[in-house]
Design a protein around this motif. Structure first.
Motif, PDB file in Angstrom:
ATOM      1  N   GLU A  90       1.444  -1.273   8.768  1.00  0.00           N
ATOM      2  CA  GLU A  90       0.690  -0.568   7.733  1.00  0.00           C
ATOM      3  C   GLU A  90      -0.380   0.327   8.351  1.00  0.00           C
ATOM      4  O   GLU A  90      -0.614   1.443   7.885  1.00  0.00           O
ATOM      5  CB  GLU A  90       0.031  -1.564   6.774  1.00  0.00           C
ATOM      6  CG  GLU A  90       0.989  -2.256   5.844  1.00  0.00           C
ATOM      7  CD  GLU A  90       0.285  -3.241   4.916  1.00  0.00           C
ATOM      8  OE1 GLU A  90      -0.921  -3.052   4.643  1.00  0.00           O
ATOM      9  OE2 GLU A  90       0.942  -4.193   4.483  1.00  0.00           O
ATOM     10  N   THR A  91      -1.018  -0.146   9.411  1.00  0.00           N
ATOM     11  CA  THR A  91      -2.049   0.634  10.095  1.00  0.00           C
ATOM     12  C   THR A  91      -1.435   1.879  10.719  1.00  0.00           C
ATOM     13  O   THR A  91      -1.970   2.991  10.586  1.00  0.00           O
ATOM     14  CB  THR A  91      -2.756  -0.223  11.162  1.00  0.00           C
ATOM     15  OG1 THR A  91      -3.363  -1.346  10.521  1.00  0.00           O
ATOM     16  CG2 THR A  91      -3.806   0.581  11.905  1.00  0.00           C
TER      17      THR A  91
ATOM     18  N   ALA B 177      -0.697   4.320   8.012  1.00  0.00           N
ATOM     19  CA  ALA B 177      -1.928   4.945   7.519  1.00  0.00           C
ATOM     20  C   ALA B 177      -2.409   6.028   8.480  1.00  0.00           C
ATOM     21  O   ALA B 177      -2.876   7.091   8.054  1.00  0.00           O
ATOM     22  CB  ALA B 177      -3.014   3.886   7.322  1.00  0.00           C
TER      23      ALA B 177
ATOM     24  N   ARG C 265      -2.526  10.508   8.238  1.00  0.00           N
ATOM     25  CA  ARG C 265      -3.780  11.223   8.493  1.00  0.00           C
ATOM     26  C   ARG C 265      -3.733  11.764   9.917  1.00  0.00           C
ATOM     27  O   ARG C 265      -4.275  11.153  10.850  1.00  0.00           O
ATOM     28  CB  ARG C 265      -4.961  10.274   8.302  1.00  0.00           C
ATOM     29  CG  ARG C 265      -5.105   9.849   6.850  1.00  0.00           C
ATOM     30  CD  ARG C 265      -5.839   8.533   6.705  1.00  0.00           C
ATOM     31  NE  ARG C 265      -5.881   8.135   5.312  1.00  0.00           N
ATOM     32  CZ  ARG C 265      -4.899   7.492   4.691  1.00  0.00           C
ATOM     33  NH1 ARG C 265      -3.795   7.162   5.352  1.00  0.00           N
ATOM     34  NH2 ARG C 265      -4.996   7.171   3.415  1.00  0.00           N
TER      35      ARG C 265
ATOM     36  N   LEU D 219     -10.298   3.329   7.475  1.00  0.00           N
ATOM     37  CA  LEU D 219      -8.912   3.219   7.008  1.00  0.00           C
ATOM     38  C   LEU D 219      -8.757   2.104   5.976  1.00  0.00           C
ATOM     39  O   LEU D 219      -8.005   2.267   5.011  1.00  0.00           O
ATOM     40  CB  LEU D 219      -7.962   2.967   8.187  1.00  0.00           C
ATOM     41  CG  LEU D 219      -7.618   4.178   9.038  1.00  0.00           C
ATOM     42  CD1 LEU D 219      -6.863   3.739  10.293  1.00  0.00           C
ATOM     43  CD2 LEU D 219      -6.823   5.197   8.259  1.00  0.00           C
TER      44      LEU D 219
ATOM     45  N   ALA E  31      -7.176   3.735   2.899  1.00  0.00           N
ATOM     46  CA  ALA E  31      -5.724   3.544   2.922  1.00  0.00           C
ATOM     47  C   ALA E  31      -5.315   2.227   2.281  1.00  0.00           C
ATOM     48  O   ALA E  31      -4.154   1.844   2.354  1.00  0.00           O
ATOM     49  CB  ALA E  31      -5.214   3.603   4.357  1.00  0.00           C
TER      50      ALA E  31
ATOM     51  N   LEU F 186      -5.751  -0.767   3.207  1.00  0.00           N
ATOM     52  CA  LEU F 186      -5.199  -1.750   4.132  1.00  0.00           C
ATOM     53  C   LEU F 186      -5.812  -3.101   3.804  1.00  0.00           C
ATOM     54  O   LEU F 186      -7.031  -3.243   3.761  1.00  0.00           O
ATOM     55  CB  LEU F 186      -5.508  -1.372   5.577  1.00  0.00           C
ATOM     56  CG  LEU F 186      -4.825  -0.110   6.099  1.00  0.00           C
ATOM     57  CD1 LEU F 186      -5.253   0.152   7.542  1.00  0.00           C
ATOM     58  CD2 LEU F 186      -3.323  -0.228   6.012  1.00  0.00           C
TER      59      LEU F 186
END
Length: 178
Positions: A6-7, A10, A14, A35, A39, A41
């Motif tokens: 997921e990171t 994200a 960007r 983030l 995002a 997260l």
């Protein structure tokens, strides 16, 4: 999906964060907090920071390359809609639009200036030029690249500074190897 995945997603959404990671300019803790907020997260900021550090190790280093191109400006252009087919019937290249996207075209006869770069140009060069023009607070009315030509249409008063910005952009176009 894992927090690490997921990171990475994200960051990929960007590009400026990805570029900063590649260049080694990121405070991982601050980026993780930023983030997490923007995002959505769902994870501990320390875990997100660790994921950013690992992702950074997998990214190619930030590098640029110089492009060889001639940069000029053409005053007195405008952006028009429903420009027709751009063919006056005479076959004169001066009658053709400088840039066309769909029914819009950059043509002679207006209050703007076109910055034209010819040579070793591509979408990466255009993207970098647009980013630098935005950072310089230069409004872009139209822009495009095809073949060996790049065009950015700006307000007339910004023409000279836009030429310098585009020349600088072409002197250090980011290389994306990943």
């Amino acid at each position: 999906m894992s927090l690490a995945a997921e990171t990475r997603e994200a960051v990929r959404a960007r590009p400026f964060v990805r570029d900063a990671l590649r260049a080694g300019l990121v405070n991982h803790s601050a980026a993780a907090t930023w983030l997490a907020e923007r995002a959505d997260l769902d994870g501990d900021p320390d875990a997100i920071a660790a994921a950013l550090r690992r992702f950074r190790e997998d990214l190619p280093a930030y590098e640029t390359e110089s492009r060889t191109a001639s940069v000029t400006m053409r005053s007195g252009v405008g952006v028009v809609d429903d420009a027709g087919d751009g063919d006056s019937g005479a076959g004169d290249a001066d009658d053709l639009p400088l840039l066309r996207v769909g029914d819009a075209a950059v043509v002679d006869g207006g209050d703007r200036t076109a910055i034209l770069a010819t040579g070793d140009v591509d979408a990466a060069a255009l993207a970098d030029a647009l980013g630098r023009l935005a950072a310089a607070d230069v409004e872009i009315a139209a822009a495009g690249v095809a073949g060996d030509a790049l065009v950015c249409v700006v307000p007339r008063r910004d023409g000279a500074s836009a030429v310098r910005v585009v020349e600088a952009a072409l002197g250090a176009v980011p290389v994306d190897e990943g």
